[in-house]
Design a protein around this motif. Structure first.
Motif, PDB file in Angstrom:
ATOM      1  N   ASN A 156       0.842  -1.190   0.000  1.00 36.70           N
ATOM      2  CA  ASN A 156       0.000   0.000   0.000  1.00 36.70           C
ATOM      3  C   ASN A 156       0.882   1.247   0.000  1.00 36.70           C
ATOM      4  O   ASN A 156       2.100   1.175   0.186  1.00 36.70           O
ATOM      5  N   LEU A 157       0.253   2.395  -0.168  1.00 42.20           N
ATOM      6  CA  LEU A 157       0.966   3.673  -0.093  1.00 42.20           C
ATOM      7  C   LEU A 157       0.565   4.405   1.183  1.00 42.20           C
ATOM      8  O   LEU A 157      -0.625   4.568   1.453  1.00 42.20           O
ATOM      9  N   CYS A 158       1.557   4.837   1.970  1.00 45.49           N
ATOM     10  CA  CYS A 158       1.318   5.755   3.078  1.00 45.49           C
ATOM     11  C   CYS A 158       2.163   7.004   2.854  1.00 45.49           C
ATOM     12  O   CYS A 158       3.211   6.950   2.210  1.00 45.49           O
ATOM     13  N   THR A 159       1.709   8.125   3.411  1.00 47.70           N
ATOM     14  CA  THR A 159       2.290   9.416   3.046  1.00 47.70           C
ATOM     15  C   THR A 159       2.576  10.277   4.278  1.00 47.70           C
ATOM     16  O   THR A 159       1.898  11.287   4.505  1.00 47.70           O
ATOM     17  N   PRO A 160       3.576   9.925   5.078  1.00 47.53           N
ATOM     18  CA  PRO A 160       3.922  10.771   6.224  1.00 47.53           C
ATOM     19  C   PRO A 160       4.504  12.112   5.780  1.00 47.53           C
ATOM     20  O   PRO A 160       5.589  12.175   5.206  1.00 47.53           O
ATOM     21  N   GLY A 161       3.735  13.184   5.999  1.00 50.30           N
ATOM     22  CA  GLY A 161       4.199  14.515   5.623  1.00 50.30           C
ATOM     23  C   GLY A 161       4.204  14.771   4.139  1.00 50.30           C
ATOM     24  O   GLY A 161       4.885  15.692   3.672  1.00 50.30           O
ATOM     25  N   THR A 162       3.402  14.001   3.374  1.00 48.37           N
ATOM     26  CA  THR A 162       3.403  14.144   1.919  1.00 48.37           C
ATOM     27  C   THR A 162       1.992  13.941   1.359  1.00 48.37           C
ATOM     28  O   THR A 162       1.095  13.434   2.042  1.00 48.37           O
ATOM     29  N   HIS A 163       1.813  14.308   0.100  1.00 51.57           N
ATOM     30  CA  HIS A 163       0.601  14.037  -0.668  1.00 51.57           C
ATOM     31  C   HIS A 163       1.020  13.560  -2.056  1.00 51.57           C
ATOM     32  O   HIS A 163       2.143  13.837  -2.513  1.00 51.57           O
ATOM     33  N   VAL A 164       0.112  12.872  -2.757  1.00 52.70           N
ATOM     34  CA  VAL A 164       0.342  12.460  -4.146  1.00 52.70           C
ATOM     35  C   VAL A 164      -0.918  12.723  -4.954  1.00 52.70           C
ATOM     36  O   VAL A 164      -1.989  12.983  -4.401  1.00 52.70           O
ATOM     37  N   ASP A 165      -0.775  12.631  -6.280  1.00 53.65           N
ATOM     38  CA  ASP A 165      -1.915  12.718  -7.186  1.00 53.65           C
ATOM     39  C   ASP A 165      -2.261  11.324  -7.699  1.00 53.65           C
ATOM     40  O   ASP A 165      -1.368  10.545  -8.068  1.00 53.65           O
TER      41      ASP A 165
END
Length: 264
Positions: A156-165
């Motif tokens: 899966n994708l997790c995003t500590p302190g980040t965002h994605v499109d």
């Protein structure tokens, strides 16, 4: 999602389904082992509450040719999240990791961290992390193991302190579930990560893309405390460091391989 068909090829075809863009042809060089199978040369631990390089609990070590993350030195976990950083930053590459969950979760480990670990990438430098910081500003390929009953997809994708499109829109959820299988046993699992700088990224399980996304930027929460100089919201992430996680459940990493991709 569509199979990538890239793992044995000299020329890598990365068929991301993003907008109307055509598939991207990318040249990949030979594999390089980041883990030598004998010791932690090139790797540095950062445990929450301790200075960079300190691992008084023996969290990260090499056993039987694998990087082992264990908690025998912990009376309780007490949210001492850890990360084992490789010495060099990377930008465009294919990363291959073999992992397996083993043993039992340490006492007082968070419920969500049962058979939960991963690889951080495009991460801030370990030197820039604060002593009490829980996670680096980064993207994470989240590894999950099954409990024998429920579906728990991996990669899966997790995003500590980040965002994605995804599909052209910014996603601000912390974790996004991949279209991937559940692995309930302690067998080895192979995950590939395809990264083209700050543009296209895909997670691959058994040769099949299970999630893909674009335009990783700094933003959002889940990282605390953090030096503002290391978290400049809105900044595009085009590269960074790779780190293996310790989140309270024992795990082993048998192979960590990388090969640069030239996205001409």
């Amino acid at each position: 999602m569509r199979p990538l068909g890239l793992l044995a090829a000299a020329t890598v075809l990365v068929p991301f389904s993003v907008s109307a863009q055509a598939p991207i042809q990318a040249e990949a060089t030979e594999w390089r082992a980041l883990f030598n199978g004998r010791d932690l040369t090139g790797w540095t631990p950062k445990i929450r509450g301790h200075a960079l390089g300190e691992d008084p609990y023996g969290t990260f070590r090499v056993e039987d040719g694998a990087i082992t993350v264990g908690y025998e030195g912990y009376a309780a976990f007490e949210e001492r999240f850890g990360h084992l950083f490789f010495a060099e930053p990377f930008s465009s590459y294919q990363l291959r990791v073999e992992y397996r969950f083993i043993g039992e979760q340490v006492a007082d480990g968070p419920g969500w961290a049962f058979k939960n670990s991963g690889v951080m990438f495009h991460a801030q430098s370990p030197e820039s992390m604060l002593r009490e910081q829980n996670f680096p500003v980064s993207l994470e390929v989240q590894f999950l193991g099954g409990n024998g009953v429920d579906d728990r997809p991996t990669a899966n994708l997790c995003t500590p302190g980040t965002h994605v499109d995804i599909d052209g829109a910014q996603v601000e959820r912390h974790c996004i579930t991949a279209d991937s299988p559940t692995f309930h046993t302690e067998d080895w699992v192979t995950v590939d990560l395809i990264v083209l700088g700050g543009s296209l990224i895909a997670h691959v399980v058994d040769g099949e893309s299970v999630i893909s996304y674009t335009r990783p930027v700094i933003g959002g929460g889940e990282v605390s405390p953090v030096d503002p100089a290391a978290k400049r919201d809105g900044e595009l992430l085009t590269g960074g460091y790779i780190a293996l996680q310790s989140e309270s459940h024992p795990i082993q990493f048998r192979r960590v391989l990388i090969r640069p991709i030239s996205d001409g």
